[in-house]
Design an enzyme around this catalytic site. Structure first.
Site, PDB file in Angstrom:
ATOM      1  CG  HIS A   1      19.400  46.818  17.916  1.00 19.86           C
ATOM      2  ND1 HIS A   1      19.612  45.650  18.613  1.00 19.86           N
ATOM      3  CD2 HIS A   1      19.805  46.577  16.643  1.00 19.86           C
ATOM      4  CE1 HIS A   1      20.115  44.731  17.783  1.00 19.86           C
ATOM      5  NE2 HIS A   1      20.246  45.279  16.599  1.00 19.86           N
TER       6      HIS A   1
ATOM      7  NE  ARG B   1      18.540  48.411  22.911  1.00 25.12           N
ATOM      8  CZ  ARG B   1      17.442  48.279  22.147  1.00 25.12           C
ATOM      9  NH1 ARG B   1      17.124  47.114  21.640  1.00 25.12           N
ATOM     10  NH2 ARG B   1      16.666  49.321  21.900  1.00 25.12           N
TER      11      ARG B   1
ATOM     12  CE1 TYR C   1      13.007  49.564  20.572  1.00 27.51           C
ATOM     13  CE2 TYR C   1      13.335  50.574  18.418  1.00 27.51           C
ATOM     14  CZ  TYR C   1      13.844  49.927  19.526  1.00 27.51           C
ATOM     15  OH  TYR C   1      15.185  49.655  19.601  1.00 27.51           O
TER      16      TYR C   1
HETATM   17  C1  LIG Z   1      20.119  35.695  11.547  1.00 27.35           C
HETATM   18  C2  LIG Z   1      19.850  37.134  11.779  1.00 27.35           C
HETATM   19  N1  LIG Z   1      18.600  37.598  11.654  1.00 27.35           N
HETATM   20  C3  LIG Z   1      18.342  38.911  11.858  1.00 27.35           C
HETATM   21  C4  LIG Z   1      19.342  39.770  12.198  1.00 27.35           C
HETATM   22  C5  LIG Z   1      19.064  41.235  12.458  1.00 27.35           C
HETATM   23  N2  LIG Z   1      19.185  41.457  13.896  1.00 27.35           N
HETATM   24  C6  LIG Z   1      20.320  41.945  14.418  1.00 27.35           C
HETATM   25  S1  LIG Z   1      20.240  42.030  16.088  1.00 27.35           S
HETATM   26  C7  LIG Z   1      18.673  41.443  16.126  1.00 27.35           C
HETATM   27  C8  LIG Z   1      17.943  41.272  17.420  1.00 27.35           C
HETATM   28  C9  LIG Z   1      18.710  40.484  18.397  1.00 27.35           C
HETATM   29  O1  LIG Z   1      18.089  40.515  19.658  1.00 27.35           O
HETATM   30  P1  LIG Z   1      18.698  39.789  20.879  1.00 27.35           P
HETATM   31  O2  LIG Z   1      19.013  38.385  20.539  1.00 27.35           O
HETATM   32  O3  LIG Z   1      17.785  40.010  22.024  1.00 27.35           O
HETATM   33  O4  LIG Z   1      20.088  40.521  21.109  1.00 27.35           O
HETATM   34  P2  LIG Z   1      20.335  42.064  21.497  1.00 27.35           P
HETATM   35  O5  LIG Z   1      20.469  42.790  20.202  1.00 27.35           O
HETATM   36  O6  LIG Z   1      19.182  42.532  22.290  1.00 27.35           O
HETATM   37  O7  LIG Z   1      21.607  42.065  22.269  1.00 27.35           O
HETATM   38  C10 LIG Z   1      18.227  41.175  14.827  1.00 27.35           C
HETATM   39  C11 LIG Z   1      16.893  40.629  14.519  1.00 27.35           C
HETATM   40  C12 LIG Z   1      20.650  39.240  12.294  1.00 27.35           C
HETATM   41  N3  LIG Z   1      21.698  39.999  12.640  1.00 27.35           N
HETATM   42  N4  LIG Z   1      20.870  37.928  12.094  1.00 27.35           N
END
Ligand SMILES: Cc1ncc(C[n+]2csc(CCOP(=O)(O)OP(=O)(O)O)c2C)c(N)n1
Ligand SMILES: [Mg+2]
Length: 383
Positions: free
Chosen positions: A287, A283, A296
């Site tokens: 985020h 990425r 971070y």
């Molecule tokens: C059930 C849930 N818990 C927490 C969140 C908050 N949240 C949004 S994205 C994320 C991290 C996701 O990481 P990853 O699966 O690696 O996907 P990326 O964002 O890196 O594409 C979190 C914790 C959410 N959207 N849904």
């Protein structure tokens, strides 16, 4: 040679036959072994590291992939710009990850069903979701989840990993109806720590379903690095525990993503059951627009990753092979810029939905409290 038996710590005499027997028993036999394959065709500089698959001998195919990645990046940049100027909601950029969604979608058939996460607009655009629909979605408009071209594809899934069990449901429907279609579910590295994903993988294996899971492993889950996400050497091996094959691909090599997807889809379509592809990417951006990644992770870490990004990798390969040049690039950028600018204008000109829309598409019959809230929202809107 048995001197140890006389030592001060020697076991009591009644234990000695048992110990002698244990020493004679062969070592335990391994009952399962596994391997995770990794594939890449183009190195980060765009050099072919092994013979390319057949589809990649066709210049038009490669240019189409290149165009799709450039389109996704343009859409991305415009979405960030609209958010920064207060005209779009929070947006999740896929900067640097374009090869994953494009490689996934280009291998699918129109009749397959895509269940994306929130960083797969490259796949949605390839499958015919319009940039206007995508802008509407990220602008908080329900019409942005009602796709004219691909009505059976699932909308963007913001809750992490909750669409994985839905993918299993879709695949089960295909199996019960004897349709040769495949459900394709994409989620991030962070999502692999969710129970939803573990349960989906498990049941997909048990029921031998036509589903392909793709982990868009960009090494970060907001501020959580991969090393804190799992102690496993690969995420692909999570498929092994569920009883089917998992593999890794270079997720910044669109040719590798497409080749792995094609194999996985063909297998699922032929009744061979599920498959998991872990696409290794990075990425490059924050985020979302609500994040500041410099808090971070280090600048040098990110700059080093720019050298691996997928668009210049494919462009270098095309240029070196005399398949692409300056004139083509200029024409492409002009065409794509126009497409995205027109879509943004159409999005901004769309008459806003009423506030009741947010209540209207989840329940067939609204629970009473929500029906009350819907009425209240309508009342407020009239004031
Ligand atoms: C059930 C849930 N818990 C927490 C969140 C908050 N949240 C949004 S994205 C994320 C991290 C996701 O990481 P990853 O699966 O690696 O996907 P990326 O964002 O890196 O594409 C979190 C914790 C959410 N959207 N849904
Ligand atoms: Mg991630």
């Amino acid at each position: 040679m048995f001197g140890f038996l006389q030592s001060a710590h020697s076991p009591p005499s009644e234990e000695r036959p048992k110990i002698a027997k244990a020493i004679r028993t062969p070592l335990p036999t391994a009952v399962a072994r596994f391997e995770i394959r990794y594939s890449r065709f183009l190195d980060p500089k765009g050099n072919a590291v092994r013979p390319l698959p057949d589809f990649a001998r066709d210049r038009a195919e490669l240019v189409a992939l290149y165009r799709a990645m450039v389109l996704a990046r343009r859409f991305d940049a415009k979405a960030v710009a609209l958010q920064r100027t207060g005209r779009l909601g929070t947006f999740a950029s896929a900067l640097g990850q374009e090869a994953v969604p494009v490689g996934v979608a280009c291998a699918m058939l129109p009749a397959d069903v895509l269940l994306p996460s929130f960083r797969e607009h490259g796949a949605q655009l390839w499958r015919g979701v319009s940039p206007v629909e995508l802008f509407l979605f990220w602008g908080g408009d329900e019409r942005g989840s009602d796709f004219a071209e691909t009505p059976e594809d699932f909308p963007v899934c913001v809750p992490v990993g909750t669409h994985a069990p839905h993918a299993v449901g879709v695949a089960l429907a295909f199996k019960l109806r004897r349709e040769k279609r495949v459900a394709v579910c994409v989620f991030g590295d962070g999502a692999t720590s969710k129970g939803d994903v573990a349960e989906a993988l498990n049941v997909a294996g048990v029921w031998h379903l036509p589903v392909v899971f793709v982990i868009n492993n960009n090494r970060w889950a907001i501020s959580v690095p991969l090393a804190q996400q799992t102690a496993a050497e690969t995420l692909a091996q999570k498929a092994i525990a569920a009883g089917f094959e998992g593999e890794q691909v270079d997720g910044n090599d669109v040719i590798a993503v497409r080749e792995a997807m094609s194999r996985a889809l063909a297998k699922a379509r032929a009744g061979g059951g599920p498959h998991l592809i872990e696409a290794l990417t990075y990425r490059l951006g924050d985020h979302t627009t609500a994040d500041d990644a410099s808090r971070y992770r280090s600048g040098p870490e990110v700059s080093a990753r720019w050298a691996e990004e997928p668009i210049s990798r494919l462009r270098n390969y095309l240029v070196a092979g005399g398949m692409w040049g300056k004139a083509g690039e200029e024409r492409l950028l002009a065409e794509i810029t126009l497409t995205i600018e027109r879509a943004a204008e159409a999005y901004l000109a769309a008459p806003p939905q009423g506030p009741e829309a947010m209540f209207d598409f989840t329940y067939e019959r609204l629970p009473r409290e929500l029906a009350d809230q819907r009425q209240a929202a309508l009342g407020l809107a009239r004031k």
